[in-house]
Scaffold this active site. Structure first.
Site, PDB file in Angstrom:
ATOM      1  N   ASP A  11     -49.197  45.539  12.480  1.00 41.07           N
ATOM      2  CA  ASP A  11     -47.929  45.084  13.055  1.00 41.07           C
ATOM      3  C   ASP A  11     -48.181  43.676  13.563  1.00 41.07           C
ATOM      4  OD1 ASP A  11     -46.437  47.460  12.697  1.00 41.07           O
ATOM      5  OD2 ASP A  11     -47.385  48.352  14.446  1.00 41.07           O
ATOM      6  N   ASP A 130     -36.977  53.688  10.376  1.00 49.58           N
ATOM      7  CA  ASP A 130     -37.392  53.943  11.762  1.00 49.58           C
ATOM      8  C   ASP A 130     -36.388  54.923  12.353  1.00 49.58           C
ATOM      9  OD1 ASP A 130     -39.383  52.044  11.417  1.00 49.58           O
ATOM     10  OD2 ASP A 130     -38.224  50.417  12.318  1.00 49.58           O
TER      11      ASP A 130
END
EC number: 4.3.2.10
Length: 266
Positions: A11, A130
């Protein structure tokens, strides 16, 4: 029997690898190029690079960084973050990525998935979803019950910051019908908790779509991976914290999985 894939995740925020909890409280985890080289050498099957603030800040994924990562690895490499058009995807692939992850861009413009599939091939197109529990009852959604509470899984965009009203199960089905060749499924509820993947969510998506699914969010130990493989039959497990902070190499994790009769490439 197909081998299960183990995928470290980078990330990236402002050129650094970071890790958060439930998509919040971000802390630094290192240099993306160094970590990518290490994971590739350590036996990772693939690598995922997510520019976590690209969509939020309406800027394009850091092409130069992607290119530098691609130079130091010899495994398939998925890049996501700020992909809203064919040009965005083309730039990422030209920078050295093998696959493109699309989340916000696909929710805003679902036809983008079909365009990407037509030009680059289904195998290049990953829909990133998500999802988070929404405890409101709604007969149009795929409802679940857990500990006496009813809920459905809602899709979030802009790095988990904005709800969409979309049912994650229905969206996964639609996105894969439109052209996504893989689903990268992240549980926001589980993200960074290190207490295991979201089995309920993952199993339902695996049972709903006909393309490979990557489980993400919640891995804290190798046993969490073996559990999600056994209980959901997911194709791949993605993790960040366990590799960034827990001093577990990918190969160590794979050996533990093999001892638990999970088929992995060593």
């Amino acid at each position: 029997m197909l081998t299960k894939r183990i995928i470290p995740c980078l990330d990236v925020d402002n050129g650094r690898v970071v890790k958060g909890l439930n998509f919040e409280s971000i802390k630094d985890a290192g240099d993306p190029v160094e970590l990518a080289a290490k994971y590739s050498k350590d036996g990772a099957d693939e690598l995922v690079f997510l520019d976590i603030t690209a969509s939020q800040e309406k800027r394009k994924t850091i092409k130069e960084l992607v290119s530098n990562v691609a130079k130091v690895i010899d495994i398939p490499f998925t890049v996501g973050g700020g992909v809203n058009s064919m040009d965005d995807a083309r730039n990422i692939l030209l920078s050295g990525a093998d696959k493109v992850g699309v989340n916000t861009g696909a929710v805003k413009n679902p036809e983008l998935l079909t365009e990407l599939m037509t030009i680059f091939g289904k195998q290049c197109v990953v829909v990133a979803i998500d999802a988070k529990r929404n405890y409101s009852e709604d007969s149009t959604k795929t409802m679940f019950e857990e500990n006496g509470k009813k809920f459905w899984f809602e899709v979030f965009i802009y790095g988990g910051k904005q709800e969409t009203g979309l049912d994650a199960i229905q969206w996964a089905k639609k996105a894969t019908e439109l052209g996504a060749g893989e689903v990268l499924l992240t549980s926001i509820d589980k993200d960074g908790t290190k207490d295991g993947y979201d089995i309920l969510l993952t199993k339902k998506i695996v049972d709903t779509v006909s393309v490979p699914v990557i489980a993400s969010g919640g891995c804290g130990k190798p046993e969490d991976m073996s559990e999600i493989f056994v209980k959901s039959d997911v194709d791949a497990a993605l993790a960040a914290s366990i590799f960034h902070y827990e001093n577990q190499s990918v190969n160590q994790v794979k050996k533990i999985l093999r001892d638990k009769n999970i088929s992995v490439r060593l």
